[in-house]
Scaffold this motif. Structure first.
Motif, PDB file in Angstrom:
ATOM      1  N   UNK A   1       0.845  -1.229  -0.026  1.00  0.00           N
ATOM      2  CA  UNK A   1       0.043   0.023   0.114  1.00  0.00           C
ATOM      3  C   UNK A   1       0.877   1.120   0.052  1.00  0.00           C
ATOM      4  N   UNK A   2       0.346   2.477  -0.521  1.00  0.00           N
ATOM      5  CA  UNK A   2       1.387   3.710  -0.579  1.00  0.00           C
ATOM      6  C   UNK A   2       1.424   3.906   0.958  1.00  0.00           C
ATOM      7  N   UNK A   3       2.733   4.562   1.254  1.00  0.00           N
ATOM      8  CA  UNK A   3       3.163   4.855   2.477  1.00  0.00           C
ATOM      9  C   UNK A   3       2.945   6.475   2.769  1.00  0.00           C
ATOM     10  N   UNK A   4       2.376   6.623   4.009  1.00  0.00           N
ATOM     11  CA  UNK A   4       1.863   8.146   4.151  1.00  0.00           C
ATOM     12  C   UNK A   4       3.161   8.698   4.756  1.00  0.00           C
ATOM     13  N   UNK A   5       3.776   9.807   3.797  1.00  0.00           N
ATOM     14  CA  UNK A   5       4.941  10.519   4.566  1.00  0.00           C
ATOM     15  C   UNK A   5       4.625  11.770   4.803  1.00  0.00           C
ATOM     16  N   UNK A   6       4.718  12.515   5.826  1.00  0.00           N
ATOM     17  CA  UNK A   6       4.723  13.941   6.052  1.00  0.00           C
ATOM     18  C   UNK A   6       6.036  14.627   5.755  1.00  0.00           C
ATOM     19  N   UNK A   7       6.013  15.698   5.371  1.00  0.00           N
ATOM     20  CA  UNK A   7       7.041  16.584   4.938  1.00  0.00           C
ATOM     21  C   UNK A   7       7.740  16.909   6.226  1.00  0.00           C
ATOM     22  N   UNK A   8       9.135  16.904   6.087  1.00  0.00           N
ATOM     23  CA  UNK A   8       9.893  17.091   7.228  1.00  0.00           C
ATOM     24  C   UNK A   8       9.938  18.613   7.687  1.00  0.00           C
TER      25      UNK A   8
END
Length: 205
Positions: A195-202
């Protein structure tokens, strides 16, 4: 058929518990404990949540004998043949399929709504593996990015419920649900479907 599914589920999950404990170099008692907890963990939590007493393995000790027998056989096997990580993942996928559908069927018998039945199936299929991974100091498979673990259980449990509502016999629907769970999980293992991984901007600084 449900009883057979549960027996198959505890057997296959016991195998996965032995393989996981063996990879960590635990002693015989440690291996047996991990195998037992893996095999009965999900069903025990389900029974507690559904207020089913006594729990399934106390009401019928056949489950414990199956777990112990499979544990002994698996320990004997791995002394002479190498058990790969892929073997552990395949055993876990089959256990997930058997236990998820058995959990849904048990919840149906209690008379809970379909959504709760699906959730009980997922808990039955997933919780034992989580306990196994915690005891062997691994990140639980269900918490790792991708690889469609809980997703496979959700898809199979929901499919079973829908097929029963559409008039299919429970046994046939169970086979479809199990095949879907195992198929999705094994495909994810073989071809690394995620599944797509949720990544928040650093944040800067």
């Amino acid at each position: 058929m449900r009883h057979a599914l549960e027996l198959l589920g505890v057997a296959v999950f016991a195998v996965s518990g032995v393989l996981a404990a063996g990879r960590k170099g635990l002693d015989l008692l440690g291996v047996a404990v991990v195998a037992i907890v893996t095999a009965i963990g999900g069903g025990t939590l389900r029974d507690l949540l559904l207020d089913r007493h006594p729990t399934f393995w106390i009401a019928d000790t056949t489950y414990l004998w199956v777990i112990l027998g499979v544990t002994v056989v698996t320990i004997g096997y791995v002394r002479f043949w190498i058990a790969t990580r892929r073997a552990l993942l395949v055993a876990d996928a089959l256990g997930l399929a058997f236990f998820t559908i058995a959990g849904v069927q048990i919840a149906e018998q209690v008379g809970v709504p379909d959504l709760i039945a699906v959730l009980m199936g997922i808990i039955t299929g997933v919780a034992g593996g989580v306990l196994r991974d915690v005891l062997t100091a691994e990140i639980p498979l269900v918490m790792r990015p991708g690889r469609l673990y809980a997703t496979a259980a959700i898809a199979g449990a929901a499919t079973y419920v829908l097929l029963v509502h559409w008039g299919m016999s429970r046994d046939a629907a169970a086979l479809f649900g199990m095949a879907l769970i195992a198929g999705i999980r094994l495909a994810a293992i073989l071809w690394r479907i995620e599944l797509p991984v949720v990544q928040l901007p650093k944040e800067d600084g």
